[in-house]
Design an enzyme around this catalytic site. Structure first.
Site, PDB file in Angstrom:
ATOM      1  CG  ASP A  28     -39.974  21.721 -36.287  1.00 10.63           C
ATOM      2  OD1 ASP A  28     -39.543  22.524 -35.436  1.00 10.63           O
ATOM      3  OD2 ASP A  28     -40.612  20.700 -35.993  1.00 10.63           O
TER       4      ASP A  28
ATOM      5  CG  HIS B 159     -61.784  17.723 -18.319  1.00  9.69           C
ATOM      6  ND1 HIS B 159     -61.201  17.079 -17.274  1.00  9.69           N
ATOM      7  CD2 HIS B 159     -61.449  17.042 -19.419  1.00  9.69           C
ATOM      8  CE1 HIS B 159     -60.526  16.042 -17.719  1.00  9.69           C
ATOM      9  NE2 HIS B 159     -60.662  16.000 -19.024  1.00  9.69           N
TER      10      HIS B 159
ATOM     11  CB  CYS C 231     -49.189  18.266 -41.059  1.00  5.56           C
ATOM     12  SG  CYS C 231     -47.492  17.740 -40.869  1.00  5.56           S
TER      13      CYS C 231
ATOM     14  CD  GLU D  34     -40.870  17.900 -38.768  1.00  2.00           C
ATOM     15  OE1 GLU D  34     -41.509  18.457 -37.874  1.00  2.00           O
ATOM     16  OE2 GLU D  34     -40.364  16.758 -38.640  1.00  2.00           O
TER      17      GLU D  34
HETATM   18  C1  PEP Z   1     -44.206  20.994 -38.034  1.00  6.90           C
HETATM   19  O1  PEP Z   1     -43.044  21.072 -37.651  1.00  6.90           O
HETATM   20  O2  PEP Z   1     -44.708  21.729 -38.908  1.00  6.90           O
HETATM   21  C2  PEP Z   1     -45.100  20.007 -37.425  1.00  6.90           C
HETATM   22  C3  PEP Z   1     -46.312  19.793 -37.896  1.00  6.90           C
HETATM   23  O3  PEP Z   1     -44.633  19.335 -36.336  1.00  6.90           O
HETATM   24  P1  PEP Z   1     -44.667  19.926 -34.842  1.00  6.90           P
HETATM   25  O4  PEP Z   1     -45.402  21.236 -34.878  1.00  6.90           O
HETATM   26  O5  PEP Z   1     -45.320  18.889 -34.029  1.00  6.90           O
HETATM   27  O6  PEP Z   1     -43.216  20.100 -34.566  1.00  6.90           O
HETATM   28 MG    MG Z   2     -42.214  19.563 -36.362  1.00  2.64          MG
END
Ligand code: PEP
Ligand code: MG
Length: 577
Positions: A457, A191, A504, A433
């Site tokens: 991934d 924290h 992402c 992914e």
């Molecule tokens: C990814 O695989 O790029 C992703 C955003 O998911 P995570 O990192 O949670 O597997």
């Molecule tokens: Mg992922």
């Protein structure tokens, strides 16, 4: 004597100032003795508890004003500890029954709680040990009549060196004086580390007991971005750190100017910069860093650090909180992505020999409709509080997406039949992914509302290189031609169907990849909050024509190092990103 200390960079930044060594009262070990008037001793203890309550109410209020209600919640927890019969009543009882002094009774009882909690596997319970230490230290200071003296001897400018800082110590730091802090213990997610990031104070944690050799008043330089502190630096080191600090402060001030700006190329093309979040407190950080949206809410974190599944109501409240806080800005919430490296021990799932290739994410959800439907209902119920988009992870074949969407529709129909309001036109998309999904993106593009490319991934599956295995890290190449071609394929397939594509995975915040991704036509970039302003500044420096130049050149080169070198030369003057 010059000394170097290394710890975990918990909150970035640089500081140069004399060391202020702070010894906490928690280190005080009371002597055991017997009192004559047991009732008077119990009242003395109760008075210390009451004074601690007054302190905590004040700290809670000032933290709420300075840092927001979510940060102040820690102190709600502290106030509850003061009501805990297993702790407070047990101590009172001990004093009354045995005539032991209140300090010793408090020490014994709180220590046994702390030791028990510290041994737990559950991170949340271990955090509770920190809270009990904090609260019992506060009561102890009142019992000993030393409350308030804590940080009062602090000089006008200093780097605070401590064994540990509790959340309440951190919240009370006088930021006109403290340039940074370093502690012997702690982790990035403790924290005090989280609060240091919110307060924007450079902080290093977990630097070890070696810190005890630093003498009070010694000049120290700390580079919290690197997790390094130098005591008594050589003259040339001091000059180098001063220059680094000036450059860092200038850069920070420059980046802050981008916070409320739109993300535009130098010739006015817009792309969306979004934040990835995992916890509710990350939303404020996303906003503080100028996020235009939440591009990925990793909901599995709501399921972790506990002993049973979160209820539909708990999930509904969490999703509603994020949607309301984002106030109409897009929020992409990903359904549960459990499996791989993210385990939920209480689900007792069978061990798999290849968990990253096993029953992960949506594969598990389709197998466990109880889990899946609860989450979908919570999402649909929360949808009316903002701009929700729902995203399914780890899809390889179209049937999986269609089945997930069918279940979603079914839950929506049920809710509507129950008279529950659900937002109209919620976009439903999927992560890309799995290479199979990237290669057949044209088939998926007909079914989805959007794609978000999960490169973390996608790269590991494309290169057959475990994302967590250092020995094959050389193969884990975001800008390898194979990965770039898959990304191009996905964007082109989506464009043909008029659908939008985000990213992402970590690659979206990578300064050497961003110019290429812009040129390939990516619409939305979702990244950790701290990467947003540097990305916005980079994007604004380049014209749309230049974006196209980067992707054309990158697609013509055969090696990642050449691709990255080209981007660096043309954006950063050859500096490493
Ligand atoms: C990814 O695989 O790029 C992703 C955003 O998911 P995570 O990192 O949670 O597997
Ligand atoms: Mg992922």
């Amino acid at each position: 004597m010059r000394q170097t200390f290394k710890g975990i960079g918990a909150s970035p930044g640089l500081a140069i100032a004399p060391a202020f060594i702070w010894k906490t009262e928690e280190a005080y070990i009371p002597q055991e003795s017997r009192v004559e008037d047991r009732e008077a001793e119990a009242s003395r203890f109760q008075a210390a508890v009451d004074q601690a309550r007054v302190d905590l109410e004040a700290i809670r209020k000032s933290t709420e004003e300075k840092l927001g209600a979510d940060k102040a919640e820690i102190f709600e927890g502290h106030l509850l500890i003061l009501e805990d019969p297993d702790l407070i009543d047990a101590i009172l009882e001990n004093v009354r029954e045995t005539g032991i002094n209140a300090e010793f009774a408090l020490h014994e009882t709180s220590q046994s709680f702390i030791r028990m909690l510290e041994e737990m596997d559950d991170e949340l319970l271990r955090e509770r040990a920190v809270d009990i230490k904090d609260v019992s230290g506060r009561i102890m200071r009142h019992l000993r009549g030393v409350a308030g003296s804590d940080l009062s001897a602090m000089p006008d400018e200093c780097v605070l060196v401590a064994e540990d800082l509790t959340p309440s110590d951190t919240a009370q730091l006088d930021l006109n004086k403290v340039r940074g802090f370093i502690t012997e213990v702690g982790s990035r997610t403790s924290h005090s580390a989280i609060m240091a990031r919110s307060l924007d104070v450079p902080a290093i944690v977990g630097a070890g007991v070696g810190l005890r050799s630093i003498q009070p008043g010694t000049l120290v330089v700390m580079d919290a971005t690197e997790g390094v502190l130098l005591a008594e630096p050589a003259a040339e080191e001091l000059t180098a750190y001063r220059e680094k600090k000036t450059a860092y402060d200038r850069r920070k001030a420059e980046l802050a100017l981008w916070k409320d700006k739109e993300t535009l190329s130098s010739d006015g093309r817009h792309v969306e910069l979004a934040a990835n979040i995992g916890k509710l407190e990350d939303v404020q950080k996303a906003l503080d860093n100028g996020a235009e949206a939440i591009g990925l809410f990793r909901t599995e974190f709501l399921y972790m650090g506990r002993t049973e599944l979160p209820t539909e109501e708990e999930q509904y409240n969490s999703y509603k909180f994020v949607l309301e806080k984002m106030d109409g800005k897009p929020v992409v919430i990903r359904t549960l992505d459990i499996g791989g490296d993210k385990e939920l021990p209480y689900l007792n799932l069978p061990k798999e020999s290849n968990p990253f290739l096993g029953q992960r994410a949506l594969r598990l959800c389709l197998e466990r409709p109880d889990l899946f439907r609860t989450q979908l209902r919570a999402l649909l119920r929360a949808s009316r509080y903002g701009n929700l988009k729902i995203m399914f992870p780890m899809i390889a074949i179209v049937e999986e997406f269609l089945e997930a969407k069918r279940i979603l529709e079914e839950e929506k129909r049920k809710l509507l039949a129950e008279g529950v309001e659900v937002a109209e036109g919620i976009e439903v998309g999927m992560m890309i992914e799995v290479p199979a999904a990237a290669v057949s993106a044209d088939l998926f593009a007909k079914e989805v509302d959007f794609f978000s490319i999960g490169t973390n991934d996608l790269i590991q599956y494309t290169m057959a290189a475990d994302r967590m295995n250092e020995t094959v890290a050389y193969l884990y190449q975001p800008c390898h031609p194979s990965v770039l071609r898959l990304i191009r394929m996905v964007i082109e397939a989506a464009n043909r169907e008029g659908k939008w594509v985000g990213m992402c995975g970590e690659m979206a915040g990578d300064q050497t990849a961003i110019p290429i991704l812009l040129g390939l036509g990516l619409h939305e970039f979702s990244m950790s909050a701290g990467s947003i302003l540097p990305a916005r500044e980079l994007i604004g420096r380049l014209s749309h024509e230049e974006w196209r130049g980067f992707s054309r050149e990158a697609m013509s080169l055969t090696r990642q190092d050449a691709i990255q070198q080209y981007v660096r030369e043309h954006t950063l003057g050859g500096q490493p990103a």
